[in-house]
Design a protein around this motif. Sequence first.
Motif, PDB file in Angstrom:
ATOM      1  N   ASN A  11     -12.658 -23.839 -35.659  1.00  0.00           N
ATOM      2  CA  ASN A  11     -13.032 -24.812 -34.649  1.00  0.00           C
ATOM      3  C   ASN A  11     -11.795 -25.631 -34.334  1.00  0.00           C
ATOM      4  N   ALA A  12     -11.320 -25.506 -33.108  1.00  0.00           N
ATOM      5  CA  ALA A  12     -10.127 -26.240 -32.681  1.00  0.00           C
ATOM      6  C   ALA A  12     -10.498 -27.522 -31.941  1.00  0.00           C
ATOM      7  N   GLY A  13     -11.780 -27.901 -31.994  1.00  0.00           N
ATOM      8  CA  GLY A  13     -12.204 -29.129 -31.339  1.00  0.00           C
ATOM      9  C   GLY A  13     -12.060 -29.031 -29.834  1.00  0.00           C
ATOM     10  N   ALA A  14     -11.654 -30.118 -29.224  1.00  0.00           N
ATOM     11  CA  ALA A  14     -11.523 -30.169 -27.760  1.00  0.00           C
ATOM     12  C   ALA A  14     -10.080 -29.997 -27.320  1.00  0.00           C
ATOM     13  N   ARG A  15      -9.250 -29.392 -28.185  1.00  0.00           N
ATOM     14  CA  ARG A  15      -7.830 -29.271 -27.870  1.00  0.00           C
ATOM     15  C   ARG A  15      -7.587 -28.217 -26.817  1.00  0.00           C
ATOM     16  N   LEU A  16      -7.121 -28.645 -25.650  1.00  0.00           N
ATOM     17  CA  LEU A  16      -6.772 -27.747 -24.556  1.00  0.00           C
ATOM     18  C   LEU A  16      -5.338 -28.038 -24.135  1.00  0.00           C
ATOM     19  N   ILE A  17      -4.715 -27.044 -23.494  1.00  0.00           N
ATOM     20  CA  ILE A  17      -3.373 -27.238 -22.955  1.00  0.00           C
ATOM     21  C   ILE A  17      -3.525 -27.416 -21.445  1.00  0.00           C
ATOM     22  N   LEU A  18      -3.529 -28.647 -21.004  1.00  0.00           N
ATOM     23  CA  LEU A  18      -3.735 -28.939 -19.590  1.00  0.00           C
ATOM     24  C   LEU A  18      -2.428 -29.127 -18.823  1.00  0.00           C
ATOM     25  N   ALA A  19      -1.351 -29.448 -19.538  1.00  0.00           N
ATOM     26  CA  ALA A  19      -0.069 -29.677 -18.872  1.00  0.00           C
ATOM     27  C   ALA A  19       0.487 -28.365 -18.330  1.00  0.00           C
ATOM     28  N   PRO A  20       0.779 -28.275 -17.028  1.00  0.00           N
ATOM     29  CA  PRO A  20       1.342 -27.034 -16.487  1.00  0.00           C
ATOM     30  C   PRO A  20       2.760 -26.764 -16.960  1.00  0.00           C
ATOM     31  N   ASP A  21       3.438 -27.814 -17.418  1.00  0.00           N
ATOM     32  CA  ASP A  21       4.817 -27.673 -17.901  1.00  0.00           C
ATOM     33  C   ASP A  21       4.906 -27.933 -19.402  1.00  0.00           C
ATOM     34  N   TRP A  22       3.891 -27.487 -20.135  1.00  0.00           N
ATOM     35  CA  TRP A  22       3.859 -27.677 -21.590  1.00  0.00           C
ATOM     36  C   TRP A  22       5.120 -27.121 -22.230  1.00  0.00           C
ATOM     37  N   LYS A  23       5.702 -27.881 -23.130  1.00  0.00           N
ATOM     38  CA  LYS A  23       6.899 -27.447 -23.852  1.00  0.00           C
ATOM     39  C   LYS A  23       6.490 -26.963 -25.240  1.00  0.00           C
ATOM     40  N   THR A  24       6.974 -25.803 -25.609  1.00  0.00           N
ATOM     41  CA  THR A  24       6.617 -25.191 -26.881  1.00  0.00           C
ATOM     42  C   THR A  24       6.928 -26.116 -28.063  1.00  0.00           C
ATOM     43  N   ILE A  25       5.947 -26.285 -28.936  1.00  0.00           N
ATOM     44  CA  ILE A  25       6.154 -27.052 -30.166  1.00  0.00           C
ATOM     45  C   ILE A  25       6.693 -26.113 -31.237  1.00  0.00           C
ATOM     46  N   SER A  26       7.838 -26.443 -31.807  1.00  0.00           N
ATOM     47  CA  SER A  26       8.463 -25.593 -32.820  1.00  0.00           C
ATOM     48  C   SER A  26       8.395 -26.252 -34.182  1.00  0.00           C
ATOM     49  N   TRP A  27       8.032 -25.436 -35.181  1.00  0.00           N
ATOM     50  CA  TRP A  27       7.930 -25.894 -36.563  1.00  0.00           C
ATOM     51  C   TRP A  27       9.000 -25.195 -37.392  1.00  0.00           C
ATOM     52  N   THR A  28       9.747 -25.969 -38.183  1.00  0.00           N
ATOM     53  CA  THR A  28      10.807 -25.405 -39.010  1.00  0.00           C
ATOM     54  C   THR A  28      10.256 -24.946 -40.356  1.00  0.00           C
ATOM     55  N   ARG A  29      11.091 -24.238 -41.096  1.00  0.00           N
ATOM     56  CA  ARG A  29      10.701 -23.775 -42.425  1.00  0.00           C
ATOM     57  C   ARG A  29      10.370 -24.959 -43.332  1.00  0.00           C
ATOM     58  N   GLU A  30      11.178 -26.030 -43.253  1.00  0.00           N
ATOM     59  CA  GLU A  30      10.939 -27.199 -44.086  1.00  0.00           C
ATOM     60  C   GLU A  30       9.594 -27.853 -43.740  1.00  0.00           C
ATOM     61  N   GLU A  31       9.275 -27.924 -42.464  1.00  0.00           N
ATOM     62  CA  GLU A  31       8.003 -28.516 -42.048  1.00  0.00           C
ATOM     63  C   GLU A  31       6.820 -27.670 -42.501  1.00  0.00           C
ATOM     64  N   ARG A  32       6.966 -26.353 -42.422  1.00  0.00           N
ATOM     65  CA  ARG A  32       5.883 -25.474 -42.828  1.00  0.00           C
ATOM     66  C   ARG A  32       5.713 -25.464 -44.342  1.00  0.00           C
TER      67      ARG A  32
END
Length: 327
Positions: free
Chosen positions: A279-300
């Motif tokens: 269940n991802a809740g109500a999370r939608l990508i509405l921005a037409p110019d959405w910028k990719t969110i990047s996660w590093t090895r340290e963050e993961r």
Amino acid sequence: MSSSLTHDPDRRRDIAHVGPVELYTPVLEASRDFFVHVMGLREVHRDGNSVYLHTWDDYQSWTVRLIQRETAGVGRTYLRAASPQAVDRLNATIDAAGIDRVTATEVHHLGDVQLFTDPDGHEFGLYWDVEWYVADDTDRPALKNQAAAYAGRGANLRRLDHVNYLAADVPQTSAFLRDVLGGRCTEQIIKDDGSPQAIWYSVGNKSYDLVYTEDWTGHSGRLHHLAFATDTREEILRAADVCLDAGVHIETGPHKHAIQQTFFLYVWEPGGNRIEICNAGARLILAPDWKTISWTREERAKGQAWGLKTIETFHTHGTPVVDKPAG
């Protein structure tokens, strides 16, 4: 591939959504019983070696086709185009990319299907014509804007949510999703050199639909998991109890992912395929110019948003199961 990807808002979205998916299983009847009695799907059709199942709010006539095979894994993933003209445009893009494409006419309740594979060997089918689900007296809904009556049994899965594949070459697959299918990468895990190790692609307004994770074995064409959505988080908690009583292997969860913020439970169906109830809740990508969110090895390395540490099999198990790394 840059870690600061943006999607071209002028690019036409020619894929409407992920459609039905085929799942291989060595124990067809046991897998069928899992999906019907534990997950809450409905059997709607059979042919010689397969069973077709429907989630209660899928407008299409079937959601999953279980196919008898010696080993578990994923078969075709079907993608519904946004229009007949979109099929033509995508066909032209596929052909221009030098990807082999053939037309299938025998797919149950779908019209002409354009078959092709991604760079890792996973098979896809692009279609427009589709037969919609018609409820009968046993599952006719009170609300006519709903495909079937609220099932209210088992895990009560509402619809297919996404497919997560394993891939030997994630950067190549990412380019295919972006340049050929017109998807947009909403989030990714990047290595120290900035190249993607895992990618989450959206083809509509959902936060993600197609996911690829680097296969630690180096093999191609494998499945990490098939995911289904529930209405609420509470239904996932109930699903855990349902699976416990049914003797289903609960691999991990319920927890919350940091990436995409998905609340989840992972189980293994009798054939060995990993199934996510999410269940991802109500999370939608509405921005037409959405910028990719990047996660590093340290963050993961910090693990999930909250919950227990990620279990080791989550990184090593895939279907078909392989004994050793490729090569």
